[in-house]
Write a protein that holds these residues in place. Sequence first.
Motif, PDB file in Angstrom:
ATOM      1  N   LYS A 282       0.894  -1.074   0.107  1.00 36.67           N
ATOM      2  CA  LYS A 282      -0.075   0.086   0.082  1.00 36.67           C
ATOM      3  C   LYS A 282       0.778   1.483   0.012  1.00 36.67           C
ATOM      4  CE  LYS A 282      -4.215  -1.969   2.000  1.00 36.67           C
ATOM      5  NZ  LYS A 282      -4.911  -1.962   3.265  1.00 36.67           N
ATOM      6  N   ASP A 285       2.209   1.691  -3.497  1.00 35.22           N
ATOM      7  CA  ASP A 285       1.043   2.351  -4.579  1.00 35.22           C
ATOM      8  C   ASP A 285       1.132   3.937  -4.116  1.00 35.22           C
ATOM      9  OD1 ASP A 285       0.434  -0.051  -5.653  1.00 35.22           O
ATOM     10  OD2 ASP A 285      -1.281  -0.594  -4.681  1.00 35.22           O
ATOM     11  N   THR A 289       1.449   6.750  -7.103  1.00 38.53           N
ATOM     12  CA  THR A 289       0.304   7.620  -7.381  1.00 38.53           C
ATOM     13  C   THR A 289       0.603   8.813  -6.937  1.00 38.53           C
ATOM     14  OG1 THR A 289      -1.020   6.662  -5.413  1.00 38.53           O
ATOM     15  CG2 THR A 289      -1.336   5.557  -7.379  1.00 38.53           C
ATOM     16  N   ARG A 305      -3.491  -0.078 -14.598  1.00 41.79           N
ATOM     17  CA  ARG A 305      -4.638  -0.378 -13.864  1.00 41.79           C
ATOM     18  C   ARG A 305      -5.351   0.795 -13.379  1.00 41.79           C
ATOM     19  NH1 ARG A 305      -3.048  -6.153 -10.687  1.00 41.79           N
ATOM     20  NH2 ARG A 305      -2.365  -7.333 -12.461  1.00 41.79           N
ATOM     21  N   GLN A 306      -6.598   0.761 -13.146  1.00 42.36           N
ATOM     22  CA  GLN A 306      -7.239   2.029 -12.952  1.00 42.36           C
ATOM     23  C   GLN A 306      -6.888   2.592 -11.484  1.00 42.36           C
ATOM     24  OE1 GLN A 306     -11.524   0.971 -13.413  1.00 42.36           O
ATOM     25  NE2 GLN A 306     -11.587   1.870 -15.668  1.00 42.36           N
ATOM     26  N   ASN A 307      -6.681   1.661 -10.443  1.00 38.98           N
ATOM     27  CA  ASN A 307      -6.303   1.805  -9.087  1.00 38.98           C
ATOM     28  C   ASN A 307      -5.158   2.730  -8.961  1.00 38.98           C
ATOM     29  OD1 ASN A 307      -5.200  -0.633  -9.650  1.00 38.98           O
ATOM     30  ND2 ASN A 307      -4.594  -0.667  -7.548  1.00 38.98           N
TER      31      ASN A 307
END
Length: 524
Positions: A282, A285, A289, A305-307
């Motif tokens: 996490k 990620d 992002t 991927r969308q996330n």
Amino acid sequence: MKIKKMLALVPVLTLVTSALAGCGNDQAKEAQATSTAAAKASGTPVTLTVEVFDRGIQGQPDLNNNTWSRYINDNFGKANNAVVKFVPVPRSQEIDKLNVLMASGEAPDISFTYDGATVSRYAKINGIQPLDELLAKHGKELTNYLGKTVLQYGQYNGKQMAIPAKRTSLAWGGMFIRKDWLDKLGMPLPTTRDELYNTLIAFRDKNPGGVNGVIPWGLAATGMNYGFGNLSESFWGKQSEEEFVTMPGWLKPGNKDTLKFLNKLYNEKLISPDFALDKTAKQADADVTNGKVGFFSANWDYPLRQNISEPLKTNVPTANFVPIDTFKNYEGKYKKIAYNENGVNVFIPKSSKNAELAIKYLNWMSDPKVLFFLQYGQEGVNHKMVNDMPQVITQTGDNMQTSYLNLDYTLVVNGVELGDQQKNIKALAASAPGYEAVAEKSYQINTTDTYTGYYYDTPNESNIKFGKTLGDLNKTMTDKLIVCKPAEFDRLYDKLVAEYMAAGGQAVMDENIKLYKNMQANKK
């Protein structure tokens, strides 16, 4: 030398063998025939139980009452005087739960696992049903769809004991770099390990994104996404096929240099500082992002991927991750692992009274029309056509797919299936709107210069016994070696490897060698 395949570690399997050995094959056939005849005589529908993963996704529908389960019962169930009942098994505990169900004789008529060693163990103790006769009588379409290459992965001692799904997407990992950062620095895409190292230094020192806490290479704890890509392969020296497939990674020539390189990067602050604590990925990620990461390795389509893609685009509109191949080996190739042609292993427990119906169900599922609906549903409702390619419409409630393209319901295939591999690749790319070209490029890179996991036709008992322990050691050893002080590295590496081999690594390797030699002798 052509390297074909590599051994992958498998988890521990604990079974109550006496419970699984159970009745013989003739008794199973008699029980099945009696059950089927009684159902036909009474007109009562037969209940076919089928395992399904419960992935615990927020907002997921009732796994027995949704668009896909109703389609299955309306189109297969009614035509065969049957009710298909799905038995949810937690994805994170699937082997432990399956062992309990098998030992108690309550496993679903159609059960499955991704762990081939688990199936081979069941086969060895006579806990599952041989399928050759059933396939010959009721599985023509299924057999034609899968083909000999895929089916061989479910054969044990010459008998078909499992039905492996066909894996249509063979790409595994991928590596991605911020092209916008490179452009700002006037640097090209790195194509070698040394070039990447210099790029990471530039990311650290010049911080082209202007962020607080720049992370040149994003990592998470070993075993999660955000790994090392094919870095190890770039260090491996020349090996015979026997050495390559039987030897643990820790003994491979060049493996020590791989970890020493990562240790150097860590101590030079070129990789995520607290990666070893990030056991869910996490944090990685969030770093990606939020625009802090310049380079990372994960699944071949991960940044699409969308996330990942949507929050990154919101936070850093100019961010542009592109796929690269940068870890070249001594042959000048970018060797990397890919998936085998087989996916999930489907089997019928010896306790099942509905083996014939189970094979008919899998055979029905092999119909292209059935597979298309289960993967894409109804046009305008579950998918839309974009450039002649189906694109899933993400939804909640009854229409929600709790796994990619409903792979938990489409047990004969892992991956998109449109009847043509080029179409399959196009469809994979179409699942990343706006990034289609990037997706195709990543897939192409990560299916070039590949090798696959070695298939042993006999289970390695030592691997079954020590696999989980060794798997856990792999993770802790790797993390410890990356974060230790450079002066301590050599001593610690040798110490940990000795402990690994003593904990079962030597036993697994010795048995691998024996199995490998037996397989080679049988080919002569």
